[in-house]
Design a protein around this motif. Structure first.
Motif, PDB file in Angstrom:
ATOM      1  N   TYR A   1       0.833  -1.194   0.123  1.00 39.94           N
ATOM      2  CA  TYR A   1      -0.119  -0.047   0.052  1.00 39.94           C
ATOM      3  C   TYR A   1       0.845   1.372   0.126  1.00 39.94           C
ATOM      4  O   TYR A   1       0.568   2.410   0.786  1.00 39.94           O
ATOM      5  CB  TYR A   1      -1.046  -0.107   1.216  1.00 39.94           C
ATOM      6  N   GLY A   2       2.039   1.277  -0.729  1.00 33.20           N
ATOM      7  CA  GLY A   2       2.875   2.563  -0.479  1.00 33.20           C
ATOM      8  C   GLY A   2       3.328   2.861   0.819  1.00 33.20           C
ATOM      9  O   GLY A   2       3.745   3.955   0.978  1.00 33.20           O
ATOM     10  N   ALA A   3       3.819   1.771   1.612  1.00 30.74           N
ATOM     11  CA  ALA A   3       4.119   1.882   2.855  1.00 30.74           C
ATOM     12  C   ALA A   3       5.292   2.738   3.071  1.00 30.74           C
ATOM     13  O   ALA A   3       6.299   2.735   2.332  1.00 30.74           O
ATOM     14  CB  ALA A   3       4.530   0.370   3.454  1.00 30.74           C
ATOM     15  N   GLY A   4       5.151   3.698   4.015  1.00 24.78           N
ATOM     16  CA  GLY A   4       6.337   4.371   4.228  1.00 24.78           C
ATOM     17  C   GLY A   4       6.091   6.117   3.787  1.00 24.78           C
ATOM     18  O   GLY A   4       6.689   6.916   3.953  1.00 24.78           O
ATOM     19  N   ALA A   5       5.137   6.058   2.827  1.00 18.17           N
ATOM     20  CA  ALA A   5       4.778   7.474   2.006  1.00 18.17           C
ATOM     21  C   ALA A   5       4.499   8.562   3.312  1.00 18.17           C
ATOM     22  O   ALA A   5       4.877   9.705   3.036  1.00 18.17           O
ATOM     23  CB  ALA A   5       3.773   7.347   1.078  1.00 18.17           C
ATOM     24  N   ILE A   6       3.925   7.933   4.136  1.00 13.23           N
ATOM     25  CA  ILE A   6       3.170   8.970   5.233  1.00 13.23           C
ATOM     26  C   ILE A   6       4.136   9.500   6.089  1.00 13.23           C
ATOM     27  O   ILE A   6       4.102  10.199   7.022  1.00 13.23           O
ATOM     28  CB  ILE A   6       2.024   8.454   5.950  1.00 13.23           C
ATOM     29  N   GLU A   7       5.418   8.543   6.036  1.00 13.71           N
ATOM     30  CA  GLU A   7       6.348   9.035   6.977  1.00 13.71           C
ATOM     31  C   GLU A   7       7.122  10.323   6.760  1.00 13.71           C
ATOM     32  O   GLU A   7       7.991  10.933   7.711  1.00 13.71           O
ATOM     33  CB  GLU A   7       7.636   7.939   7.179  1.00 13.71           C
ATOM     34  N   TYR A   8       6.857  10.928   5.546  1.00 20.57           N
ATOM     35  CA  TYR A   8       7.413  12.103   5.113  1.00 20.57           C
ATOM     36  C   TYR A   8       6.506  13.319   5.260  1.00 20.57           C
ATOM     37  O   TYR A   8       5.372  13.296   4.923  1.00 20.57           O
ATOM     38  CB  TYR A   8       7.623  11.944   3.570  1.00 20.57           C
TER      39      TYR A   8
END
Length: 374
Positions: A283-290
């Motif tokens: 699910y595009g993991a890591g994207a919201i960490e930015y």
């Protein structure tokens, strides 16, 4: 005793031939030939001929409600449009987003492409995220929003043309004028003889506010009977799981993309999930960490490597909110070309309940850009 000179002659000849072969390999080819795409020199090649550059521009142009403003009008031969910039100032969202971009080739009576700005540029929602400036960009498109009344659209996906090209913008508001700034860069004197890529086409898809039902196959593009060779340029896809309360939010991304070529009933390509097609699994993991590129908060974030990536922004206000309320992905097939001879079809399944069941109906947008050889 007499064989030695013959051996020396043969050895010398072989050395000369080898040297010639090495020199031929190392010697630069003709201009535009050093860095072709995998299909050879086509309109997506990074060093295609520049031709003669001609620019079109306007500043502080007032476009009345429902009126048409010409952006580019070239009628003297072949070429391609390399850059198109449109900036709109208006408090009316219809003027900013629903204005139509019309692209007409070869003095034809109707535009080949007629599409809302926010869909052609893959910028749905960019200027509707209240309270936050927004920015997203990739190799070919950029959209930015100042959280007031100004939105900008930039296209760098080449637009080739034969004989003539005309690009118009039609105000999408029937009630209000807007202020417009624009730039178009046209490369003239370049023959439109590219393999597979002589005419840019685009198709937009929207489920409607009711969304899509679980497992239902959505046809994002059906150019199965176009009857000419061509090449898939790229796909942009956006899912909003909030309006119809899709639960769990990411579940629709279990649906697969399928690509059909030349009218075949069997898919030439099928992804293992939605985000997997865009090369961002889980699910595009890591994207919201930015944090957000402009404000630093978590109302939006992006992962971008030019040819594939994602732009997420949430309806929640913090990083702990569900990351997949809204998810947007893109992928451009530049170094991994997908070509067809007679037609192209792209579908997406609205989830796969055998892998993850869900309730509600996600609202989905998509744009498919492709080229044809006529």
């Amino acid at each position: 005793m007499h064989e030695i000179p013959r051996l020396n002659w043969v050895a010398g000849l072989l050395a000369a031939l080898l040297g010639f072969a090495i020199a031929a390999l190392l010697r630069p080819g003709p201009a535009g030939a050093q860095y072709p795409t995998p299909l050879g020199i086509d309109v997506l090649s990074p060093n295609k001929p520049a031709g003669t550059i001609q620019g079109f521009k306007g500043e502080y142009v007032t476009v009345a409600a429902s009126a048409t403003q010409n952006l580019v009008n070239y009628t003297s031969g072949d070429g391609y449009v390399s850059d198109l910039m449109i900036a709109i100032g208006s408090t009316d969202a219809n003027a900013r987003d629903a204005s139509l971009l019309n692209i007409t080739y070869n003095n034809e009576g109707a535009p080949t492409i007629s599409m809302r700005l926010d869909r052609f540029f893959g910028g749905v929602y960019v200027d509707t995220n209240a309270g936050t400036q927004m920015l997203w960009n990739n190799a070919f498109f950029s959209v930015n929003w100042d959280n007031a009344q100004n939105v900008g659209y930039v296209a760098r996906l080449p637009i080739p043309f034969h004989n003539a090209v005309k690009i118009d913008l039609v105000n999408g508001s029937s009630a209000n004028s807007f202020t417009l700034w624009y730039t178009g860069v046209v490369h003239t004197g370049v023959p439109d003889t590219w393999p597979y890529t002589r005419r840019l086409q685009a198709a937009s898809f929207y489920t409607g506010s009711g969304g899509c039902a679980a497992n239902a196959v959505q046809t994002l593009l059906d150019a199965s009977t176009v009857g000419a060779p061509g090449r898939l340029a790229g796909v942009w896809w956006l899912n909003d799981s909030v309006p119809n309360n899709t639960t769990p939010r990411p579940a629709p991304m279990e649906g697969n993309f399928k690509i059909y070529l030349d009218g075949s009933a069997a898919a030439a390509y099928e992804s293992s999930g939605t985000e997997d097609y865009f090369m961002l699994p889980d699910y595009g993991a890591g994207a919201i960490e930015y944090g957000h590129q402009v404000t630093g908060n978590y109302s939006g974030s992006g992962v971008n490597n030019l040819y594939n990536g994602t732009f997420f922004w949430q309806h929640g206000a913090t990083a702990s909110a569900d990351a997949h309320n809204t998810a947007s992905f893109y992928r451009f097939h530049v170094n991994d070309p997908i070509v067809f001879n007679t037609g192209l079809k792209v579908t997406w399944a609205c989830g796969d309940t055998t892998e993850s069941s869900f309730t509600g109906n996600p609202v989905v947008w998509a744009t498919v850009w492709y080229y044809t050889q006529n």
